[in-house]
Design a protein around this motif. Structure first.
Motif, PDB file in Angstrom:
ATOM      1  N   LYS A   1       0.606  -1.135  -0.185  1.00  0.00           N
ATOM      2  CA  LYS A   1       0.160   0.135  -0.141  1.00  0.00           C
ATOM      3  C   LYS A   1       1.028   0.978  -0.302  1.00  0.00           C
ATOM      4  O   LYS A   1       0.632   2.068  -0.512  1.00  0.00           O
ATOM      5  N   ILE A   2       1.784   1.744   1.145  1.00  0.00           N
ATOM      6  CA  ILE A   2       2.721   2.544   0.845  1.00  0.00           C
ATOM      7  C   ILE A   2       3.669   2.454   0.149  1.00  0.00           C
ATOM      8  O   ILE A   2       3.747   4.081  -0.376  1.00  0.00           O
TER       9      ILE A   2
ATOM     10  N   LYS B   1       1.422   4.433  -2.295  1.00  0.00           N
ATOM     11  CA  LYS B   1       1.170   6.360  -2.658  1.00  0.00           C
ATOM     12  C   LYS B   1       2.108   6.685  -2.941  1.00  0.00           C
ATOM     13  O   LYS B   1       2.640   7.158  -3.266  1.00  0.00           O
ATOM     14  N   VAL B   2       3.749   6.027  -2.298  1.00  0.00           N
ATOM     15  CA  VAL B   2       5.228   6.959  -2.067  1.00  0.00           C
ATOM     16  C   VAL B   2       5.073   6.443  -4.626  1.00  0.00           C
ATOM     17  O   VAL B   2       6.176   8.470  -4.624  1.00  0.00           O
TER      18      VAL B   2
ATOM     19  N   ASP C   1       0.217   8.761   4.217  1.00  0.00           N
ATOM     20  CA  ASP C   1       0.013   8.409   2.969  1.00  0.00           C
ATOM     21  C   ASP C   1      -1.417   6.868   3.778  1.00  0.00           C
ATOM     22  O   ASP C   1      -1.830   6.604   2.778  1.00  0.00           O
ATOM     23  N   LEU C   2      -1.843   7.009   4.872  1.00  0.00           N
ATOM     24  CA  LEU C   2      -1.959   5.813   6.017  1.00  0.00           C
ATOM     25  C   LEU C   2      -2.797   6.391   6.222  1.00  0.00           C
ATOM     26  O   LEU C   2      -2.962   7.573   6.719  1.00  0.00           O
TER      27      LEU C   2
ATOM     28  N   ARG D   1       3.198   9.858  -4.775  1.00  0.00           N
ATOM     29  CA  ARG D   1       2.975  10.649  -4.350  1.00  0.00           C
ATOM     30  C   ARG D   1       4.476  11.298  -5.006  1.00  0.00           C
ATOM     31  O   ARG D   1       3.972  13.355  -5.141  1.00  0.00           O
TER      32      ARG D   1
END
Lengths: 414, 221
Positions: free
Chosen positions: A7-8, A11-12, B97-98, A15
């Motif tokens: 998930k991270i 997201k990164v 982000d979480l 971003r």
């Protein structure tokens, strides 16, 4: 935990779109290059028709002859006499074939100049290889023994010489000889250098005297194929061959030592990387390997830099995770997983790109009759490259990060 | 619960040497609610970071439940922080982000625990700080007070025996600050959680059982 990491990671990536683009571009470009090389190597050395029995085949090609004074000759230098006397008489292989490498030549027919590769073979050649016959059949052991004027041609030569018509039974003139065509096979790519030719004829048509006692065979070079019942027979075959070499004659008088081996394709390939008595093209392969390494190293260094920047940007997150119980090893694992995910995405993109490029290449006719594909071997090798690249470019930044004290990370990595 | 003996912290650069803490001896008993006060730069946060094993002292000993932890390696320290200590920071330190619930789950992902159980505990912690309706939001969609409540939920989700709070109300207005303080008081009184809180606010310090005052790196009371 893994779900959290993935998930991270996504997201990164979303971003930092510019970083992600630069990373993906570097990964894609590097892996694309490696996939194309892998596809070419796989096509040249993998079990592709007509060499479908490669896993059970040993070959005797390269070797070295040394004189008393210490000078030596290396390369594919052995003669038909050598192969017939010391190889054909081996008892452990299931089948033994002696052939020449192809010789480039031209024939003139009805005001047309036709370029071709001619190859001199025995009958066993057709049993070890798996040619796809479009019409007719191969020549027999009797025809080889009697040096019958018979030939097998490929589809390209048939079309150029006879027009697009059946050719079996027709006469093809080459070198003032009239060969009756017995069979027509599908074209073989020049990358398959061992079976490649346009015209195959019995051994006896060669200008080389097959019975003249000499170790050196001359242009275009000769080789032997040894087909084993199974790979478990390889050691026995190799041992028997070396045993034969112990008692070899040196008819030229000037030589006193011979070094050669029966090698599998994998061994022959590996030998090219480490020059020894068997290989004189080693340096070229080393240069190629060096280029591949540099090609992989430069984007890896670039990616390491990008990853370090990314890490420092995320120092606070690292500090938070450390404060709440992540050890350096856990964080290193997280960072590696993230990096492998991005390189795998790059890997998948580059496989798609490579498929497009190979499709264009295959239809371009740059290398006739060569169909480079991304088969499972190329695919798995490419994935291996991607994971390796991901680990290599992730380990150093992850190591650097793991040395931060939680408080330093929370303060922004200073 | 926490013992500091002869703690000294010196920051060295090429040119200067700064002593942030000098000769600190301190005991915090189990179940105590202690505040640390002093002017800016007197070493309050450094003291809290050393207590929480986020930083290492230059000299001195740190004992948690009578065990000397100075020489623990990275993995043992990480485990100790994970099991025993919950942190609350002035600037919240949430991972943007979480989602809220994923942030709260963070300490639990470093423990062997089924996903379902982890989610249940995180939702229960959010319920306790009054944020059960915001679980799917992201930190930047919340007010300062709400973010600090998420940080408290994260600090308490693993049921630690110690909570270390570094100016937990520093970025909040007085109403929200009081709400946060009420939650900390409730944790201390109802669960017996040991709490050490750095603060500038005398009104909050009064509510604690003991005030430790620092000045220029030294303990003055």
């Amino acid at each position: 935990m893994l779900k959290n990491y993935i998930k991270i990671a996504f997201k990164v990536m979303l971003r930092n779109k510019l970083f992600t683009f630069i990373s993906l571009f570097g990964i894609c470009f590097t892996l694309l290059f490696l996939i194309l090389i892998t596809a070419a190597v796989d096509y040249s050395f993998g079990p592709v028709a007509p060499e479908t029995k490669l896993d059970r085949t040993l070959s005797i090609t390269m070797g070295m002859l040394e004189t008393e004074s210490g000078s030596n000759s290396m390369g594919p230098l052995f003669s038909p006499w050598f192969f017939r006397k010391y190889v054909k008489t081996l008892t452990t292989p299931a089948k033994i074939s002696i052939s020449s490498y192809f010789n480039s030549d031209v024939i003139y027919h009805e005001d047309k100049k036709i370029k071709l590769g001619i190859k001199y073979t025995d009958a066993e050649f057709w049993e070890i290889c798996d040619f796809n016959f479009l019409e007719g059949k191969e020549y027999s052991a009797e025809e080889v023994a009697g040096t019958a004027a018979v030939a097998v041609i490929n589809q390209r030569l048939r079309n150029e010489y006879f027009g697009d018509k059946p050719a079996v039974g027709e006469i093809l003139e080459y070198n003032d000889k009239r060969f009756r065509v017995l069979g027509v096979v599908e074209n073989v790519s020049i990358l398959r250098i061992m079976p490649y030719a346009d015209l195959w004829v019995p051994l006896g048509h060669s200008d080389t005297d097959l019975d003249f006692p000499t170790l050196i065979g001359g242009f275009p070079g000769w080789y032997a194929w040894l087909l084993a019942e199974s790979t478990s027979d390889f050691p026995a075959i190799k041992a028997e061959f070396q045993q034969k070499l112990q008692h070899i004659e040196f008819p030229e008088g000037r030589f006193c030592k011979i070094l050669t081996n029966a090698t599998s394709y994998q061994e022959a390939l590996a030998r090219q990387f480490f020059r020894n008595e068997d290989g004189n093209i080693g340096p070229f392969m080393l240069v190629l390997l060096g280029l591949v390494a540099i090609f992989m190293l430069l984007p890896a260094v670039n990616l390491v830099n990008i990853n370090i920047s990314r890490i420092y940007e995320r120092a606070s997150e690292i500090g938070i995770r450390k404060a709440y119980g992540a050890s350096s090893i856990t964080l290193t694992g997280q960072f590696l997983v993230e990096n492998i995910i991005i390189t795998l995405i790059g890997g998948i993109l580059s496989i798609i790109l490579a498929a497009v490029i190979l499709n264009i290449f295959n239809h371009s006719g740059i290398l006739a009759d060569t169909i480079l594909t991304i088969n499972y071997r190329v695919f798995l090798t490419s994935l291996g490259f991607a994971v390796f690249f991901g680990i290599v470019s992730g380990v150093y930044p992850a190591y650097k990060m793991s040395r931060l004290l939680p408080v330093e990370a929370l303060e922004g990595g200073e | 619960m926490i013992s500091l003996k002869g703690i000294e912290k010196v920051y060295r650069t090429d040119k200067i040497e700064t002593t942030a803490l000098r000769n600190i001896d301190l005991e915090v008993a189990q179940g105590e609610l202690v505040s640390v006060m002093g002017p800016s730069g007197c070493g309050k946060s450094t003291l809290l970071n050393i207590m929480g094993l986020l930083d290492k002292p230059t000299h001195g000993e740190v004992l948690i439940e009578n065990a000397l932890v100075n020489n623990y390696g990275d993995i043992r320290l990480a485990k100790l922080r994970n099991q025993k200590i919950g942190f609350i920071f002035q600037s919240f330190h949430l991972i943007n982000d979480l989602s809220v619930v994923d942030n709260v789950e963070l300490p639990l992902i470093y423990r062997l625990m089924p996903n379902k159980k982890r989610r249940e505990l995180a939702l229960a912690a959010l319920e306790r700080v009054g944020l059960s309706t915001r679980t799917r939001h992201f930190p930047n969609q919340l007010s300062g007070g709400q973010r600090q409540r998420v940080a408290i939920a994260r600090a308490i989700v693993g049921n630690p025996e110690i909570i270390l709070a570094d100016e937990p109300t520093g970025n909040l207005d007085s109403v929200m600050g009081n709400e946060i303080m009420d939650i900390l008081l409730m944790l201390n009184q109802e669960q017996g959680t040991t709490i050490v809180m750095v603060t500038h606010d005398e009104h909050l310090a009064i509510k604690t059982q003991r005030v430790i005052r620092l000045f220029d790196g030294a303990q003055v009371s």
